[in-house]
Design an enzyme around this catalytic site. Structure first.
Site, PDB file in Angstrom:
ATOM      1  N   TYR A 133     -12.048 -32.161  29.882  1.00 32.15           N
ATOM      2  CA  TYR A 133     -13.501 -32.275  30.028  1.00 32.15           C
ATOM      3  C   TYR A 133     -14.145 -32.051  28.671  1.00 32.15           C
ATOM      4  O   TYR A 133     -13.515 -31.535  27.744  1.00 32.15           O
ATOM      5  CB  TYR A 133     -14.032 -31.279  31.068  1.00 32.15           C
ATOM      6  CG  TYR A 133     -14.144 -29.863  30.588  1.00 32.15           C
ATOM      7  CD1 TYR A 133     -15.346 -29.375  30.074  1.00 32.15           C
ATOM      8  CD2 TYR A 133     -13.060 -28.999  30.638  1.00 32.15           C
ATOM      9  CE1 TYR A 133     -15.451 -28.060  29.640  1.00 32.15           C
ATOM     10  CE2 TYR A 133     -13.144 -27.695  30.213  1.00 32.15           C
ATOM     11  CZ  TYR A 133     -14.343 -27.223  29.719  1.00 32.15           C
ATOM     12  OH  TYR A 133     -14.452 -25.928  29.277  1.00 32.15           O
ATOM     13  N   CYS A 134     -15.400 -32.463  28.567  1.00 35.42           N
ATOM     14  CA  CYS A 134     -16.092 -32.262  27.293  1.00 35.42           C
ATOM     15  C   CYS A 134     -17.543 -31.894  27.568  1.00 35.42           C
ATOM     16  O   CYS A 134     -17.798 -30.951  28.307  1.00 35.42           O
ATOM     17  CB  CYS A 134     -15.960 -33.493  26.406  1.00 35.42           C
ATOM     18  SG  CYS A 134     -16.480 -35.021  27.221  1.00 35.42           S
ATOM     19  N   ARG A 135     -18.481 -32.642  26.986  1.00 35.47           N
ATOM     20  CA  ARG A 135     -19.873 -32.182  27.114  1.00 35.47           C
ATOM     21  C   ARG A 135     -20.528 -32.670  28.392  1.00 35.47           C
ATOM     22  O   ARG A 135     -21.466 -32.078  28.895  1.00 35.47           O
ATOM     23  CB  ARG A 135     -20.689 -32.652  25.907  1.00 35.47           C
ATOM     24  CG  ARG A 135     -20.234 -31.926  24.643  1.00 35.47           C
ATOM     25  CD  ARG A 135     -20.750 -32.594  23.395  1.00 35.47           C
ATOM     26  NE  ARG A 135     -20.123 -32.016  22.207  1.00 35.47           N
ATOM     27  CZ  ARG A 135     -19.829 -32.703  21.116  1.00 35.47           C
ATOM     28  NH1 ARG A 135     -20.108 -33.991  21.051  1.00 35.47           N
ATOM     29  NH2 ARG A 135     -19.266 -32.113  20.087  1.00 35.47           N
TER      30      ARG A 135
END
Lengths: 225, 225
Positions: free
Chosen positions: B178-180
């Site tokens: 996952y990221c932003r």
DNA sequence: AAACTATTCAAGCATACAATTGAATAGTTT
DNA sequence: AAACTATTCAATTGTATGCTTGAATAGTTT
């Protein structure tokens, strides 16, 4: 339904079924035999020295692991490798075994050397081993000479037909070739060809004449077909 | 001393030692882990979900079959594959397993599909799986953003450092990146790279912001080292 | 249909193995 | 040296496996 962890565990469990299938010497021998072609239960049992019921059970285990398939053919059940990949796997296993297990190496060395020093072995012992199927004795003279008289339990494999027998032969089964006698080159040539193909072959330098001269038994083919 | 038949039997017995070594799910998992590099007993035990004593015993069996070697390093004992050929063998075994066992196929399919359809899975469930170690959750944002706040139990693996983590990762362990958030490409790129290397990776399209917005817990690194 | 054959099934017994537990080694830190 | 840690060892328990034996199936021959 099932968590990922269960799946992971399950994956290794399924893989372990393959492992269990090859965790028994008897099954490995059966697999080895099947690598050379389809066979019936009884022939497998006999060659591996197992009772028929026992062999049947082992084959069922192999079948359960999807390593072999069976097909009913009349009164017989033919077993065969389920996939050529099974043969590859078996070869990998054997290669790893030969590479890693020092004991196996020692055994193979003894195996390789035993036939070399065959001269030292009593001919009677040889005969007993052939009778028990531990050694394959081949007569590489032309078929007529074989029919006229040969060492008991020897197979007739004329030198010219040797190549056509390769598929039937087992690579680790010791093979002893003989011909007319110490001054005949047939057996020498046969051993050369067999070894080139990776078989464990040795030459017996005595021929039928010497054999008979020692008072050892000689067999004669009754049916010349 | 020993007859040829005994030798033959013995050969298969030795080979069966290899088979027995890979006849247990636990040992297969240990082998799989060791295929990725040397490890200590405890780390192996933990990752495979075994007690240390149990793992130690399994490793002793693998050692007995000459599949792994151990080396004492200070207080730790490092185990490693005894030979690259062991890795080849394991891969062959796995390949055969995946090819032949229908059940395994079904499991892998579920495995492969599970991460894809992650959107449907409750985020709480994801969190539980991560907690149990069933799924590795990686945070591919730069390290500072991770420190400022991340999903509990997520590993910080900045996209730039992703490659250097490959050796540590297990090829079949599902990885979720996952990221932003949904409009950030970091996780998309990470999944692409992971999949190209054969890992089972999926992207979670929610980021930290969405996570927090749902009232789910967020962790903060206390030690910035 | 009866006798035979190849194979499988089922029950029983002895053995081997996996996991747990608690203690023993061997090395490290304090 | 005492406390601690990683690993191994030893003893125990329940379970699985391999082999044997005798009977059951299924197909074949007479």
């Amino acid at each position: 339904m099932s968590a990922t962890g269960d799946l992971k565990k399950n994956f290794y469990e399924q893989l372990a079924r393959l492992g269990k299938a090859v965790a028994s010497p008897a099954r490995l021998e059966l697999l080895d035999l099947l690598c050379q072609g389809p066979r019936t239960v009884e022939s497998l049992a006999h060659e591996a020295g197992l009772s028929v019921a026992n062999a049947s059970q082992h084959l069922r285990v192999l079948h359960g692991a999807r390593l072999v398939d069976s097909e009913k053919n009349g009164m017989f059940v033919m077993y065969r490798l389920a996939d050529p990949a099974v043969g590859d796997f078996f070869q990998t296993l054997r290669a790893l075994g030969e590479k890693r297990l020092a004991e196996v190496d020692a055994i193979l060395r003894e195996f390789r050397e035993a036939p070399e020093s065959l001269e030292a072995i009593e001919k009677e012992t040889l005969l007993n081993r052939v009778k028990k199927g531990e050694i394959i004795l081949i007569d590489v003279r032309p078929a007529e000479e074989y029919r006229a008289g040969h060492i008991p339990f020897a197979m007739s494999v004329p030198l010219k037909e040797l190549r056509s027998h390769f598929p039937k032969l087992r690579r680790r089964q010791p093979i002893v070739a003989y011909c007319r006698g110490p001054y005949c080159v047939l057996a020498v040539e046969a051993v050369k060809q067999l070894r080139a193909k990776g078989f464990r072959a040795a030459r017996m330098d005595d021929g039928i004449a010497e054999w008979r001269a020692r008072g050892l038994p000689v067999a004669v083919s009754e049916v010349s077909k």
